[in-house]
Design a protein around this motif. Structure first.
Motif, PDB file in Angstrom:
ATOM      1  N   ILE A  53       0.831  -1.210   0.000  1.00  0.00           N
ATOM      2  CA  ILE A  53       0.000   0.000   0.000  1.00  0.00           C
ATOM      3  C   ILE A  53       0.861   1.254   0.000  1.00  0.00           C
ATOM      4  CG2 ILE A  53      -1.668   1.332   1.367  1.00  0.00           C
ATOM      5  CD1 ILE A  53      -2.780  -1.509   2.280  1.00  0.00           C
ATOM      6  N   GLU A  54       1.844   1.309   0.891  1.00  0.00           N
ATOM      7  CA  GLU A  54       2.674   2.518   0.999  1.00  0.00           C
ATOM      8  C   GLU A  54       3.539   2.743  -0.239  1.00  0.00           C
ATOM      9  OE1 GLU A  54       2.262   4.860   3.321  1.00  0.00           O
ATOM     10  OE2 GLU A  54       0.655   3.573   4.033  1.00  0.00           O
ATOM     11  N   SER A  55       4.158   1.704  -0.747  1.00  0.00           N
ATOM     12  CA  SER A  55       4.986   1.876  -1.947  1.00  0.00           C
ATOM     13  C   SER A  55       4.117   2.208  -3.160  1.00  0.00           C
ATOM     14  CB  SER A  55       5.845   0.639  -2.216  1.00  0.00           C
ATOM     15  OG  SER A  55       5.056  -0.501  -2.480  1.00  0.00           O
ATOM     16  N   SER A  56       2.917   1.675  -3.199  1.00  0.00           N
ATOM     17  CA  SER A  56       2.012   1.955  -4.324  1.00  0.00           C
ATOM     18  C   SER A  56       1.437   3.366  -4.254  1.00  0.00           C
ATOM     19  CB  SER A  56       0.912   0.902  -4.392  1.00  0.00           C
ATOM     20  OG  SER A  56       1.476  -0.362  -4.714  1.00  0.00           O
ATOM     21  N   LYS A  57       1.249   3.889  -3.050  1.00  0.00           N
ATOM     22  CA  LYS A  57       0.832   5.291  -2.925  1.00  0.00           C
ATOM     23  C   LYS A  57       1.914   6.201  -3.485  1.00  0.00           C
ATOM     24  CE  LYS A  57      -2.300   4.885   1.026  1.00  0.00           C
ATOM     25  NZ  LYS A  57      -2.490   5.180   2.473  1.00  0.00           N
ATOM     26  N   LEU A  58       3.143   5.858  -3.230  1.00  0.00           N
ATOM     27  CA  LEU A  58       4.265   6.614  -3.783  1.00  0.00           C
ATOM     28  C   LEU A  58       4.274   6.488  -5.313  1.00  0.00           C
ATOM     29  CD1 LEU A  58       6.679   8.311  -2.858  1.00  0.00           C
ATOM     30  CD2 LEU A  58       7.986   6.189  -2.633  1.00  0.00           C
ATOM     31  N   ALA A  59       3.995   5.290  -5.808  1.00  0.00           N
ATOM     32  CA  ALA A  59       3.944   5.067  -7.258  1.00  0.00           C
ATOM     33  C   ALA A  59       2.826   5.871  -7.917  1.00  0.00           C
ATOM     34  CB  ALA A  59       3.766   3.576  -7.552  1.00  0.00           C
ATOM     35  N   MET A  60       1.750   6.110  -7.193  1.00  0.00           N
ATOM     36  CA  MET A  60       0.661   6.929  -7.731  1.00  0.00           C
ATOM     37  C   MET A  60       1.120   8.365  -7.971  1.00  0.00           C
ATOM     38  SD  MET A  60      -1.890   4.967  -8.231  1.00  0.00           S
ATOM     39  CE  MET A  60      -3.153   6.197  -8.520  1.00  0.00           C
ATOM     40  N   GLN A  61       2.091   8.817  -7.217  1.00  0.00           N
ATOM     41  CA  GLN A  61       2.625  10.173  -7.373  1.00  0.00           C
ATOM     42  C   GLN A  61       3.745  10.233  -8.402  1.00  0.00           C
ATOM     43  OE1 GLN A  61       4.036  11.337  -3.499  1.00  0.00           O
ATOM     44  NE2 GLN A  61       2.112  10.812  -2.507  1.00  0.00           N
ATOM     45  N   LYS A  62       4.576   9.201  -8.480  1.00  0.00           N
ATOM     46  CA  LYS A  62       5.815   9.276  -9.247  1.00  0.00           C
ATOM     47  C   LYS A  62       5.873   8.400 -10.487  1.00  0.00           C
ATOM     48  CE  LYS A  62       9.102  10.566  -5.815  1.00  0.00           C
ATOM     49  NZ  LYS A  62      10.529  10.492  -5.875  1.00  0.00           N
ATOM     50  N   GLY A  63       4.980   7.436 -10.598  1.00  0.00           N
ATOM     51  CA  GLY A  63       5.075   6.463 -11.671  1.00  0.00           C
ATOM     52  C   GLY A  63       4.493   6.943 -12.988  1.00  0.00           C
ATOM     53  N   ASP A  64       4.832   6.202 -14.047  1.00  0.00           N
ATOM     54  CA  ASP A  64       4.214   6.475 -15.344  1.00  0.00           C
ATOM     55  C   ASP A  64       2.810   5.878 -15.338  1.00  0.00           C
ATOM     56  OD1 ASP A  64       4.462   3.710 -15.871  1.00  0.00           O
ATOM     57  OD2 ASP A  64       6.206   3.971 -17.165  1.00  0.00           O
ATOM     58  N   ASP A  65       2.101   6.001 -16.432  1.00  0.00           N
ATOM     59  CA  ASP A  65       0.703   5.550 -16.479  1.00  0.00           C
ATOM     60  C   ASP A  65       0.548   4.056 -16.180  1.00  0.00           C
ATOM     61  OD1 ASP A  65      -0.162   8.103 -17.000  1.00  0.00           O
ATOM     62  OD2 ASP A  65      -0.375   7.811 -19.165  1.00  0.00           O
ATOM     63  N   ALA A  66       1.432   3.227 -16.731  1.00  0.00           N
ATOM     64  CA  ALA A  66       1.341   1.778 -16.501  1.00  0.00           C
ATOM     65  C   ALA A  66       1.595   1.453 -15.028  1.00  0.00           C
ATOM     66  CB  ALA A  66       2.340   1.032 -17.384  1.00  0.00           C
ATOM     67  N   VAL A  67       2.563   2.107 -14.438  1.00  0.00           N
ATOM     68  CA  VAL A  67       2.877   1.891 -13.027  1.00  0.00           C
ATOM     69  C   VAL A  67       1.716   2.360 -12.156  1.00  0.00           C
ATOM     70  CG1 VAL A  67       4.364   2.729 -11.149  1.00  0.00           C
ATOM     71  CG2 VAL A  67       5.382   1.822 -13.239  1.00  0.00           C
ATOM     72  N   LYS A  68       1.129   3.506 -12.493  1.00  0.00           N
ATOM     73  CA  LYS A  68      -0.009   4.017 -11.717  1.00  0.00           C
ATOM     74  C   LYS A  68      -1.206   3.065 -11.791  1.00  0.00           C
ATOM     75  CE  LYS A  68       1.168   8.896 -11.936  1.00  0.00           C
ATOM     76  NZ  LYS A  68       0.826  10.216 -12.465  1.00  0.00           N
ATOM     77  N   LYS A  69      -1.425   2.481 -12.955  1.00  0.00           N
ATOM     78  CA  LYS A  69      -2.535   1.528 -13.111  1.00  0.00           C
ATOM     79  C   LYS A  69      -2.289   0.308 -12.220  1.00  0.00           C
ATOM     80  CE  LYS A  69      -5.065  -1.183 -16.498  1.00  0.00           C
ATOM     81  NZ  LYS A  69      -5.153  -1.642 -17.875  1.00  0.00           N
ATOM     82  N   PHE A  70      -1.076  -0.209 -12.250  1.00  0.00           N
ATOM     83  CA  PHE A  70      -0.714  -1.349 -11.407  1.00  0.00           C
ATOM     84  C   PHE A  70      -0.840  -0.972  -9.934  1.00  0.00           C
ATOM     85  CE2 PHE A  70       2.500  -3.782  -9.050  1.00  0.00           C
ATOM     86  CZ  PHE A  70       2.184  -5.082  -9.404  1.00  0.00           C
TER      87      PHE A  70
END
Length: 176
Positions: A53-70
């Motif tokens: 959850i915590e690493s994915s919240k960070l990915a929602m801010q910093k990731g590209d579209d594919a990463v944000k979807k995941f």
């Protein structure tokens, strides 16, 4: 001298009750395919959820579209397993204590991840996801097959297919 030895032994026993067993933390149980103790399963499963959850919240801010979807799917699915595990613990059917904050190793991973940007961030996040889901699949499979508590075994078996799917998704993203 005897008194000191007894005190140290008592402290070590008390500490061990709150910590993960040595055979689980060193990977011996995994290598031998031995089911974790109920307390170890609860600790590892809940710690894994917090990390996801915590690493994915960070990915929602910093990731590209594919990463944000995941990451969106990881947050939703791992919040669901956290809620179900918490309900099991609150029901009294399962005895143990769930992790509610990042454990030290996961905290370090998230802190390192937070320092990265762009493609470096995406690559490290996905690498972390592959590793985390490989570990989770192993943990849930071992407990589902031979765990001590019937309700927790059912929980592990129920969520194993989703974790296997997450693992495959992360591996596929890692190839790109």
């Amino acid at each position: 001298m005897k008194k000191i030895a007894l005190t140290v032994a008592a402290m070590m026993t008390a500490t061990a009750a709150f910590a993960q067993s040595a055979t689980e933390s060193t990977g011996v149980n995994s290598a031998l395919g031995v089911a974790p103790k109920t307390e170890d399963f609860i600790m590892q499963a809940s710690a894994s959820d917090v990390f996801e959850i915590e690493s994915s919240k960070l990915a929602m801010q910093k990731g590209d579209d594919a990463v944000k979807k995941f990451a969106t799917q990881m947050i939703a699915d791992h919040e669901k397993t956290t809620a179900e595990l918490t309900a099991l613990l609150n029901s009294g059917k399962v005895q143990g204590k769930a992790e509610t904050t990042l454990i030290d190793d996961h905290k370090e991973n998230v802190e390192e991840l937070a320092k990265l940007l762009g493609a470096e961030f995406n690559e490290e996040y996905i690498d972390d996801q592959v590793e985390a889901h490989e570990d989770a699949v192993d943990l849930f499979k071992r407990y589902a097959e031979e765990g001590e508590n019937a309700d927790l075994k059912a929980f592990a078996a129920k969520h194993l297919p989703a974790l296997e799917h997450h693992y495959k998704m992360a591996q596929d993203m890692d190839k790109d």
